[in-house]
Every structure is written in structure tokens, then in C-alpha cells.
Motif scaffolding. Structure first.
Motif, short mmCIF file in Angstrom:
data_model
loop_
_atom_site.label_atom_id
_atom_site.label_comp_id
_atom_site.label_asym_id
_atom_site.label_seq_id
_atom_site.Cartn_x
_atom_site.Cartn_y
_atom_site.Cartn_z
N VAL A 282 0.86 -1.19 0.00
CA VAL A 282 0.00 0.00 0.00
C VAL A 282 0.89 1.23 0.00
N TRP A 283 0.39 2.30 -0.59
CA TRP A 283 1.11 3.57 -0.59
C TRP A 283 0.85 4.30 0.72
N SER A 284 1.90 4.81 1.29
CA SER A 284 1.77 5.76 2.38
C SER A 284 2.00 7.14 1.80
N ASN A 285 0.91 7.87 1.60
CA ASN A 285 1.03 9.25 1.12
C ASN A 285 1.42 10.15 2.29
N HIS A 286 1.95 11.30 1.97
CA HIS A 286 2.33 12.25 3.02
C HIS A 286 1.64 13.59 2.74
N PRO A 287 0.35 13.67 3.07
CA PRO A 287 -0.38 14.91 2.79
C PRO A 287 -0.14 15.96 3.87
N MET A 288 0.23 17.15 3.44
CA MET A 288 0.35 18.25 4.40
C MET A 288 -1.00 18.94 4.52
N ILE A 289 -1.38 19.22 5.76
CA ILE A 289 -2.63 19.91 6.04
C ILE A 289 -2.28 21.33 6.50
N ALA A 290 -2.66 22.31 5.71
CA ALA A 290 -2.40 23.71 6.06
C ALA A 290 -3.55 24.22 6.92
N LEU A 291 -3.25 24.59 8.16
CA LEU A 291 -4.27 25.04 9.10
C LEU A 291 -4.41 26.55 9.15
N THR A 292 -3.39 27.26 8.65
CA THR A 292 -3.41 28.72 8.65
C THR A 292 -2.85 29.20 7.30
N PRO A 293 -3.01 30.48 6.99
CA PRO A 293 -2.41 31.00 5.75
C PRO A 293 -0.91 30.79 5.69
N ASN A 294 -0.21 30.91 6.82
CA ASN A 294 1.23 30.67 6.80
C ASN A 294 1.54 29.19 6.62
N GLY A 295 0.63 28.32 7.07
CA GLY A 295 0.76 26.91 6.78
C GLY A 295 0.65 26.65 5.29
N GLU A 296 -0.20 27.42 4.61
CA GLU A 296 -0.31 27.31 3.16
C GLU A 296 0.99 27.74 2.47
N ARG A 297 1.67 28.72 3.05
CA ARG A 297 2.97 29.12 2.51
C ARG A 297 3.95 27.95 2.55
N LEU A 298 3.95 27.22 3.66
CA LEU A 298 4.85 26.07 3.78
C LEU A 298 4.45 24.98 2.79
N LEU A 299 3.16 24.73 2.65
CA LEU A 299 2.69 23.71 1.72
C LEU A 299 3.19 24.02 0.31
N GLY A 300 3.07 25.27 -0.09
CA GLY A 300 3.55 25.66 -1.41
C GLY A 300 5.06 25.56 -1.54
N ALA A 301 5.77 25.94 -0.49
CA ALA A 301 7.24 25.92 -0.53
C ALA A 301 7.78 24.51 -0.68
N LEU A 302 7.14 23.53 -0.07
CA LEU A 302 7.64 22.16 -0.11
C LEU A 302 7.51 21.53 -1.50
N LYS A 303 6.77 22.17 -2.38
CA LYS A 303 6.67 21.69 -3.76
C LYS A 303 7.81 22.22 -4.63
N ASP A 304 8.68 23.03 -4.04
CA ASP A 304 9.84 23.56 -4.77
C ASP A 304 10.64 22.39 -5.37
N PRO A 305 10.98 22.45 -6.66
CA PRO A 305 11.68 21.33 -7.32
C PRO A 305 12.99 20.93 -6.63
N GLU A 306 13.72 21.90 -6.09
CA GLU A 306 14.98 21.56 -5.42
C GLU A 306 14.73 20.81 -4.13
N ILE A 307 13.69 21.20 -3.38
CA ILE A 307 13.35 20.46 -2.16
C ILE A 307 12.88 19.06 -2.52
N GLN A 308 12.11 18.93 -3.59
CA GLN A 308 11.67 17.61 -4.03
C GLN A 308 12.86 16.73 -4.42
N ARG A 309 13.86 17.31 -5.06
CA ARG A 309 15.06 16.55 -5.43
C ARG A 309 15.82 16.10 -4.20
N ILE A 310 16.01 17.00 -3.25
CA ILE A 310 16.71 16.65 -2.01
C ILE A 310 15.95 15.57 -1.25
#
Length: 362
Positions: A282-310
Motif C-alpha cells: 500500500v502507498w503511504s502518502n504524506h499529505p500536508m494539512i495547512a491550518l493557517t495561511p502561513n501553513g499554506e505558505r509552507l505547503l507551497g514551498a515544499l513543492k519547490d523542485p529543489e526540495i523535491q530533489r533533495i
């Protein structure tokens, strides 16, 4: 000419006025987040397997320098992420955990899958050789697969001893160690997979869950005390050796990350530790839940291609982003397939609640 000059002057005045406005009024999101780039600290609970990723200096620097974010994460089991008042995000380790969260929270928090990890088994070279001789495991294209997973579960249910597999040095009955499914995502995911296998390889439903409650409860009851974190269980697996943990449930990324963090142990680990891919898994997905607007900033930042590569090359997380490829050749660990196939769905949250309720009262 005068008309054209007048228009040019008007355009220049408007441009200056607009520029002055944005210099004195930093752009902020309409939802009230801190302006993009303005330094903020975001806090929230995170599954233990992702702590080292967030603590990676390269990731921390990108989040800070590129997105103005400092992350303070608390390690918590995916099913223990409660008391989120004042937190910016929660980052569990499966879609099931997310659905359970959504049943309790009706605020419409934004969420998105950032990474994926297949649930795997970890074992030792001698154990894997014995499982191969018993026709339970096969090596295919350099990776090891539990091709008769139900057969392995049957041996455990029947109380077969390790010595019946030619492993007389190991004490007691054949077992697969896992984290507590009532607190940890890896344990919960394995619980759902186990129930499916006990249901003739079909996804358990509300209509037939009662038929598998007994054997599922019995399986976990035989394990005794279980760890609450997959990170803690993996650490014990590596440090205590084959005699203590012949087979354990974990995530694919854990060995990748450990080898990169402990290069001095890499040769020994490569010789002795094996990743086993259950068929099915089974797949274990890792969904981020943004609870505040600044949490949404983090959610968007983690999709950065360099972070995904690392995340892939240094921590073994497969990307949850469309179009990003993960090449096993860049890793320091052998036996990792390019694609994960033979995957089945987890039971619905309502079914998992019944399963966990039975296991928790064991």
C-alpha cells in the motif's frame, strides 16, 4: 507630439505611484498570510519519518532564504495529531490519517500530497535467504519481493517457529514487528494491508470487516509491546540486530536516509539489510494539512523542485508532484525499483476505525 508627450507623462506618473504603493504596502495573500518572503516561524506536528528531512540544513536554508520560513516541527504519530489550536500545519503520513482528521475538522483546511512512500518490510540477509528457500520471497531485477505474502502471514498465524525455516539461531515464532497501529501510521497501514490479505486479498468493507476483526486482533496481540514511532522502531531494528527484529514494517525511505546519514556503516548495512516489497503493498502518502495561511505558505514551498530533489536523493521520499521522476540510480542503496507496482487500496476510514478499535483493546 504634445499629445503623445502628455500620455507618456501620465503613464510615468501612474507607474511611479503604483511602484511607491507596493514599496510601502508589502504584498500579502487575501487570506491574511504574512507577505510572501516576510520571515515567519511555522509550527506543527510531523510524522517521525520526516523530521530529518525538515532538519536537513539544505532544506532549511531553502525554506528560509527563498520563502522566509522557519519550521518548528514536533514528532508525532499520525493518529496522535490532536490539540492543533495555534498550529500552522499538520503533516501525517497517509490519506487514511488525513480522512480521519477531516472527519474531526470541518474548517475546510487545505491539504495536498507532498511525498509518497510504499510500505515495505526490512529484514536481514540470512532471513531473506531462508524466505527465498521457502518460496515466500523472490529477487526480481535486483529487488526483493514478498511474492507469497499470504503464505508468510499463514505461517505467523499458525505459530510456525523460525527453526522451521532453517533459522534455529532465532528465538520463538515467526513474526513481523510493527509500530502500534493505534498511534503510528506505518502500523495502521500494515493493519489495513493485513486485513485485506485476510479478506482473500480484497479490500475490506463495512459489510465484511467483522470477519477479519478476530484474526487481525490476534496478529497484533502476539507482538507484545509495540513502538509508537516508525523512526524509533527502525533505529531499534538497525542497532539491536537480527536476533531482536528479524522482520519489521517501515517506509522505503528509511534505509535510504540512514545510509546517507551514516556512511561509515554503509558497507555493512548493504551486506546485511534487505528491503522487501510486499506483493501487494500500500502507498503511504504524506499529505500536508495547512491550518493557517502561513501553513499554506509552507505547503507551497515544499513543492519547490529543489526540495523535491533533495527529498528523494538524500531522504528517499518519492515525489508526490506530477512530472517529477525519481531515479534509483542516484541513491546509495541497491534493490530499489524504479516503479512500485502491485499496490492495493486501503480500507475506508470507517473500516479502519473498527480495525483499530479491535486492535487497541487487545
Amino acid at each position: 507630439m504634445k499629445s503623445n508627450a502628455g500620455i507618456a507623462l501620465l503613464v510615468a506618473v501612474v507607474a511611479v505611484s503604483v511602484g511607491a504603493y507596493f514599496l510601502t504596502h508589502k504584498t500579502s495573500s487575501p487570506t491574511g498570510a504574512a507577505p510572501v518572503g516576510e520571515p515567519v516561524t511555522v509550527t506543527g506536528p510531523v510524522g517521525g519519518e520526516k523530521i530529518d528531512l525538515l532538519n536537513d540544513p539544505a532544506v532549511a536554508n531553502i525554506l528560509h532564504d527563498r520563502f522566509g520560513l522557519t519550521v518548528k516541527a514536533d514528532k508525532a504519530g499520525s493518529l496522535e495529531m490532536t490539540g492543533l489550536t495555534g498550529k500552522d500545519f499538520a503533516w501525517p503520513s497517509s490519506q487514511v490519517a488525513l480522512e480521519m482528521f477531516k472527519e474531526k475538522d470541518t474548517t475546510g483546511s487545505r491539504n495536498e500530497v507532498i511525498f509518497n512512500s510504499p510500505v515495505v518490510l526490512y529484514s536481514w540477509d540470512k532471513v531473506v535467504q531462508a524466505l527465498q528457500q521457502a518460496h515466500l520471497v523472490k529477487q526480481i531485477d535486483g529487488a526483493y519481493y514478498v511474492t507469497d505474502f499470504r503464505g508468510l502471514i499463514d505461517k505467523i498465524q499458525k505459530g510456525a517457529k523460525w527453526e522451521s525455516l532453517g533459522l534455529g539461531d532465532l528465538y520463538g515464532a515467526v513474526s513481523i514487528h510493527t509500530t502500534d497501529p493505534t498511534t503510528s501510521n506505518s502500523g495502521m497501514m500494515f493493519c489495513g494491508l493485513l486485513a485485506n490479505l485476510l479478506n482473500d486479498g480484497k479490500v475490506v468493507t463495512d459489510a465484511n470487516v467483522d470477519h477479519v476483526l478476530g484474526p487481525t486482533k490476534s496478529f497484533f496481540a502476539q507482538l507484545g509491546l509495540m513502538e509508537r514511532s516508525s523512526a524509533d522502531l527502525f533505529s531499534q531494528f538497525v542497532t539491536q540486530g537480527m536476533g531482536s527484529n528479524p522482520i519489521m514494517v517501515g517506509y522505503e525511505n528509511q534505509l535510504v536516509e540512514f545510509v546517507l546519514q551514516h556512511p561509515e556503516h554503509a558497507p555493512l548495512i548493504k551486506q546485511q539489510i534487505r528491503i522487501l516489497y510486499p506483493r501487494p503493498t500500500v502507498w503511504s502518502n504524506h499529505p500536508m494539512i495547512a491550518l493557517t495561511p502561513n501553513g499554506e505558505r509552507l505547503l507551497g514551498a515544499l513543492k519547490d523542485p529543489e526540495i523535491q530533489r533533495i527529498a528523494w536523493e538524500r531522504h528517499g521520499f518519492r515525489s508526490g508532484m506530477v512530472g517529477i521522476q525519481n531515479d534509483p540510480k542516484v541513491l546509495e542503496v541497491v534493490g530499489i525499483p524504479t516503479r512500485i507496482e502491485n499496490v492495493m487500496q486501503m480500507p475506508r476510514p470507517s473500516v479502519m476505525q473498527k480495525l483499530l478499535g479491535a486492535v487497541g483493546h487487545g
